[in-house]
Design a protein around this motif. Structure first.
Motif, PDB file in Angstrom:
ATOM      1  N   GLY A  10       0.398  26.820   2.699  1.00 31.58           N
ATOM      2  CA  GLY A  10       0.828  25.443   2.851  1.00 31.58           C
ATOM      3  C   GLY A  10       2.242  25.294   3.374  1.00 31.58           C
ATOM      4  O   GLY A  10       3.075  26.194   3.272  1.00 31.58           O
ATOM      5  N   ILE A  11       2.509  24.131   3.952  1.00 32.45           N
ATOM      6  CA  ILE A  11       3.844  23.760   4.422  1.00 32.45           C
ATOM      7  C   ILE A  11       4.464  22.876   3.348  1.00 32.45           C
ATOM      8  O   ILE A  11       3.945  21.805   3.037  1.00 32.45           O
ATOM      9  CB  ILE A  11       3.800  22.994   5.754  1.00 32.45           C
ATOM     10  N   SER A  12       5.558  23.288   2.782  1.00 31.52           N
ATOM     11  CA  SER A  12       6.157  22.540   1.680  1.00 31.52           C
ATOM     12  C   SER A  12       6.925  21.324   2.184  1.00 31.52           C
ATOM     13  O   SER A  12       7.416  21.302   3.321  1.00 31.52           O
ATOM     14  CB  SER A  12       7.104  23.431   0.872  1.00 31.52           C
ATOM     15  N   TRP A  13       7.027  20.314   1.315  1.00 32.20           N
ATOM     16  CA  TRP A  13       7.881  19.170   1.634  1.00 32.20           C
ATOM     17  C   TRP A  13       9.326  19.625   1.779  1.00 32.20           C
ATOM     18  O   TRP A  13      10.069  19.074   2.599  1.00 32.20           O
ATOM     19  CB  TRP A  13       7.769  18.102   0.537  1.00 32.20           C
ATOM     20  N   TYR A  14       9.726  20.633   1.012  1.00 31.80           N
ATOM     21  CA  TYR A  14      11.084  21.154   1.154  1.00 31.80           C
ATOM     22  C   TYR A  14      11.333  21.614   2.587  1.00 31.80           C
ATOM     23  O   TYR A  14      12.358  21.297   3.191  1.00 31.80           O
ATOM     24  CB  TYR A  14      11.296  22.344   0.214  1.00 31.80           C
ATOM     25  N   GLN A  15      10.396  22.386   3.128  1.00 30.16           N
ATOM     26  CA  GLN A  15      10.556  22.890   4.489  1.00 30.16           C
ATOM     27  C   GLN A  15      10.590  21.749   5.490  1.00 30.16           C
ATOM     28  O   GLN A  15      11.419  21.742   6.413  1.00 30.16           O
ATOM     29  CB  GLN A  15       9.405  23.844   4.819  1.00 30.16           C
ATOM     30  N   PHE A 262       0.893  25.897  -7.611  1.00 30.47           N
ATOM     31  CA  PHE A 262       0.722  24.972  -6.489  1.00 30.47           C
ATOM     32  C   PHE A 262       1.407  23.643  -6.767  1.00 30.47           C
ATOM     33  O   PHE A 262       1.455  23.185  -7.907  1.00 30.47           O
ATOM     34  CB  PHE A 262      -0.765  24.756  -6.209  1.00 30.47           C
ATOM     35  N   ILE A 263       1.935  23.042  -5.724  1.00 31.09           N
ATOM     36  CA  ILE A 263       2.687  21.791  -5.820  1.00 31.09           C
ATOM     37  C   ILE A 263       2.220  20.846  -4.716  1.00 31.09           C
ATOM     38  O   ILE A 263       1.905  21.285  -3.602  1.00 31.09           O
ATOM     39  CB  ILE A 263       4.207  22.037  -5.671  1.00 31.09           C
ATOM     40  N   GLY A 264       2.196  19.555  -5.041  1.00 35.71           N
ATOM     41  CA  GLY A 264       1.922  18.540  -4.029  1.00 35.71           C
ATOM     42  C   GLY A 264       3.050  17.522  -4.003  1.00 35.71           C
ATOM     43  O   GLY A 264       3.669  17.222  -5.034  1.00 35.71           O
ATOM     44  N   ALA A 265       3.332  16.987  -2.844  1.00 36.53           N
ATOM     45  CA  ALA A 265       4.319  15.915  -2.682  1.00 36.53           C
ATOM     46  C   ALA A 265       3.597  14.665  -2.214  1.00 36.53           C
ATOM     47  O   ALA A 265       2.834  14.705  -1.240  1.00 36.53           O
ATOM     48  CB  ALA A 265       5.388  16.314  -1.674  1.00 36.53           C
ATOM     49  N   LEU A 301       6.846  14.922  -6.843  1.00 40.19           N
ATOM     50  CA  LEU A 301       6.568  16.333  -6.588  1.00 40.19           C
ATOM     51  C   LEU A 301       5.894  16.870  -7.839  1.00 40.19           C
ATOM     52  O   LEU A 301       6.520  16.958  -8.904  1.00 40.19           O
ATOM     53  CB  LEU A 301       7.858  17.097  -6.293  1.00 40.19           C
ATOM     54  N   PHE A 302       4.632  17.232  -7.729  1.00 42.60           N
ATOM     55  CA  PHE A 302       3.816  17.547  -8.897  1.00 42.60           C
ATOM     56  C   PHE A 302       3.249  18.959  -8.791  1.00 42.60           C
ATOM     57  O   PHE A 302       2.538  19.288  -7.836  1.00 42.60           O
ATOM     58  CB  PHE A 302       2.671  16.541  -9.014  1.00 42.60           C
ATOM     59  N   GLU A 335      -1.474   9.099  -1.370  1.00 45.74           N
ATOM     60  CA  GLU A 335      -1.469  10.079  -0.284  1.00 45.74           C
ATOM     61  C   GLU A 335      -0.615  11.286  -0.677  1.00 45.74           C
ATOM     62  O   GLU A 335       0.530  11.141  -1.097  1.00 45.74           O
ATOM     63  CB  GLU A 335      -0.899   9.469   0.997  1.00 45.74           C
ATOM     64  N   ILE A 336      -1.196  12.466  -0.536  1.00 41.41           N
ATOM     65  CA  ILE A 336      -0.450  13.718  -0.716  1.00 41.41           C
ATOM     66  C   ILE A 336      -0.016  14.166   0.678  1.00 41.41           C
ATOM     67  O   ILE A 336      -0.850  14.572   1.502  1.00 41.41           O
ATOM     68  CB  ILE A 336      -1.306  14.805  -1.390  1.00 41.41           C
ATOM     69  N   THR A 337       1.259  14.068   0.958  1.00 41.49           N
ATOM     70  CA  THR A 337       1.734  14.372   2.315  1.00 41.49           C
ATOM     71  C   THR A 337       1.903  15.869   2.551  1.00 41.49           C
ATOM     72  O   THR A 337       1.824  16.322   3.691  1.00 41.49           O
ATOM     73  CB  THR A 337       3.074  13.671   2.585  1.00 41.49           C
ATOM     74  N   HIS A 338       2.151  16.612   1.476  1.00 43.04           N
ATOM     75  CA  HIS A 338       2.351  18.056   1.600  1.00 43.04           C
ATOM     76  C   HIS A 338       1.759  18.744   0.374  1.00 43.04           C
ATOM     77  O   HIS A 338       1.925  18.279  -0.751  1.00 43.04           O
ATOM     78  CB  HIS A 338       3.839  18.418   1.690  1.00 43.04           C
ATOM     79  N   GLY A 339       1.066  19.857   0.590  1.00 49.62           N
ATOM     80  CA  GLY A 339       0.570  20.680  -0.497  1.00 49.62           C
ATOM     81  C   GLY A 339       0.883  22.127  -0.208  1.00 49.62           C
ATOM     82  O   GLY A 339       0.661  22.615   0.907  1.00 49.62           O
ATOM     83  N   TRP A 340       1.426  22.822  -1.185  1.00 49.80           N
ATOM     84  CA  TRP A 340       1.832  24.205  -0.944  1.00 49.80           C
ATOM     85  C   TRP A 340       1.740  25.014  -2.234  1.00 49.80           C
ATOM     86  O   TRP A 340       1.553  24.470  -3.325  1.00 49.80           O
ATOM     87  CB  TRP A 340       3.228  24.285  -0.354  1.00 49.80           C
ATOM     88  N   GLY A 341       1.880  26.312  -2.103  1.00 49.51           N
ATOM     89  CA  GLY A 341       1.836  27.185  -3.265  1.00 49.51           C
ATOM     90  C   GLY A 341       2.654  28.433  -3.027  1.00 49.51           C
ATOM     91  O   GLY A 341       3.328  28.585  -2.007  1.00 49.51           O
ATOM     92  N   GLY A 342       2.568  29.327  -3.972  1.00 47.10           N
ATOM     93  CA  GLY A 342       3.291  30.586  -3.882  1.00 47.10           C
ATOM     94  C   GLY A 342       3.102  31.377  -5.160  1.00 47.10           C
ATOM     95  O   GLY A 342       2.398  30.942  -6.080  1.00 47.10           O
ATOM     96  N   SER A 343       3.697  32.525  -5.203  1.00 48.46           N
ATOM     97  CA  SER A 343       3.544  33.422  -6.352  1.00 48.46           C
ATOM     98  C   SER A 343       4.768  33.369  -7.247  1.00 48.46           C
ATOM     99  O   SER A 343       5.906  33.372  -6.780  1.00 48.46           O
ATOM    100  CB  SER A 343       3.327  34.863  -5.874  1.00 48.46           C
TER     101      SER A 343
END
Length: 428
Positions: A10-15, A262-265, A301-302, A335-343
């Motif tokens: 995913g592409i994070s909202w932070y990015q 995982f996080i969604g914005a 940011l959830f 609307e979830i504009t960005h969804g991303w994850g990581g370890s």
């Protein structure tokens, strides 16, 4: 073209909000240094910066780009203390050691905020955190924890929230009680990471992206790190890969387990002013923690879905929206504009892993979802240790962190079964 992390989905909202990040060259040729560092997250870059400013020759390599790992993609919450409440640690370790761990975390908090201010890094700091109970019967525990921190640990910024205050501050009736902490807050982690890389480079650290380490060996009293395009020979080595250790070093790998988070914005919540009126961050009492906060521009940011495998869901947004709706039914169609994850790197007791794994080789990892402050400060403490200025890192080295059971073949299946059991308990 938008950069997609090769190590996290995913592409994070932070990015998206930072835009194009500065690029740093890959290692090209063999080099030597006083200290080598593997891993370009908060820990590694803080160590590189603090060593370089002391005149120590340091070379750092990162397998992907700075910010692709957890340091640039996490929930951004600072918290207070360690992962466990001080009273829990005191029952296990005694007051003196528990207080030392609490004081270390406070030092970490002040260090991070001071560092950002001193170097002109806008980390979008927003004050306040709420820790809330998802089960009705935990009122006495939350009252006790707040009192212990305020009285016994000298932390005046925390107070118990009854049901009415909890509902008002969260903007939801899903949680029953909680504690409010006005002495901490939340940040934009990728802005901190980008600024930290800049400062480390300016201090004279040689930092390299897109340079994965392929092997570590020791020759003639020195440590040699192999990469695809050269070797690094150093007197000391810091392993700061956290969840991304892979098979590089077996001691760390046996003690630090990667799990997916995982996080969604959402879109800005201008139509939902009841959600987090005070803009505090929230972490709940589930074993599989749900953590959420508002960004400076009003987005929710959830983070709320952990996976105990290396797999990622095909549609992160669907899973996140479902959990948002459990807490905020009015947001079921948001609307979830960005969804991303990581370890995220966890240890069995959910305490940081700090150990000398070979002569002259130190590994720092396993922050267990509580690493925004601690990972930065661990890098600073490592540099202090190398320079002979302090031994505060010994507080973490003295912790007994057992390996995960089952060895390489059974460790992940056993962890999946155990943590799935705890996740089921969260529902009842």
């Amino acid at each position: 073209m938008t950069w997609q992390s090769p190590i996290a989905p995913g592409i994070s909202w932070y990015q998206a909000s930072v835009g194009e990040r500065p690029e740093y060259p890959a290692l090209d040729g063999s080099v030597s240094a006083d200290v080598a560092i593997i891993g370009g997250g908060f820990t590694g870059l803080q160590a590189a910066f603090n060593l370089a400013r002391l005149g120590v020759s340091v070379v750092l390599i990162e397998g992907s780009r700075f910010g692709d790992g957890a340091s640039g993609r996490n929930g951004g919450q600072l918290g207070t203390g360690q992962r466990a409440w001080p009273g829990e640690l005191e029952a296990e370790l005694g007051f003196e050691r528990s207080k030392a761990l609490f004081d270390m975390a406070e030092n970490a908090k002040h260090y991070l905020l001071d560092f950002a201010e001193q170097h002109g890094i806008d980390i979008e700091y927003m004050p306040g955190q709420l820790n809330v109970a998802h089960k009705r019967g935990w009122e006495s525990d939350y009252r006790h924890d707040a009192e212990v921190m305020a009285v016994r640990y000298g932390y005046p910024h925390i107070s118990f929230m009854d049901r009415e205050e909890t509902h008002e501050r969260v903007g939801s009736t899903r949680y029953h009680y909680g504690v409010r902490d006005t002495g901490t807050g939340h940040i934009h982690p990728l802005k901190l990471l980008v600024g930290l890389a800049r400062v480390a480079h300016q201090a004279g650290a040689r930092i390299h992206e897109m340079t994965p380490a392929t092997a570590i060996r020791q020759e003639g009293g020195k440590t040699v790190i192999d990469t695809a395009r050269g070797t690094i020979t150093a007197e000391r080595l810091l392993i700061a890969t956290n969840a991304y250790i892979g098979n590089l070093e077996p001691v760390t790998a046996s003690h630090v387990m990667p799990i997916r988070s995982f996080i969604g914005a959402t879109e800005p919540l201008s139509k939902f002013p009841q959600v987090l009126k005070g803009s505090e961050a929230v972490a709940d009492s589930r074993f599989v923690v749900r953590y959420f906060r508002k960004s400076r521009d009003g987005r929710l940011l959830f983070g709320g879905r952990e996976a105990y495998t290396a797999d990622s869901p095909r549609d992160i947004s669907t899973h996140i929206r479902r959990q948002i709706a459990e807490i905020y039914p009015d947001l079921k169609n948001i609307e979830i504009t960005h969804g991303w994850g990581g370890s995220v790197g966890i240890t069995l007791p959910r305490k940081p892993f700090a150990r000398d794994v070979m002569p002259g080789v130190t590994s720092l990892a396993g922050y267990s979802g509580h690493g925004v402050m601690l990972s930065n400060y661990c890098g600073k403490m490592y540099a202090d240790m190398v320079a002979g200025n302090a031994r505060e890192l010994d507080v973490l080295k003295d912790l007994k962190i057992p390996p995960f059971p089952g060895g390489a073949s059974l460790r992940k299946p056993l962890l999946f079964l155990a943590l799935t059991w705890y996740a089921l308990r969260d529902r009842f």
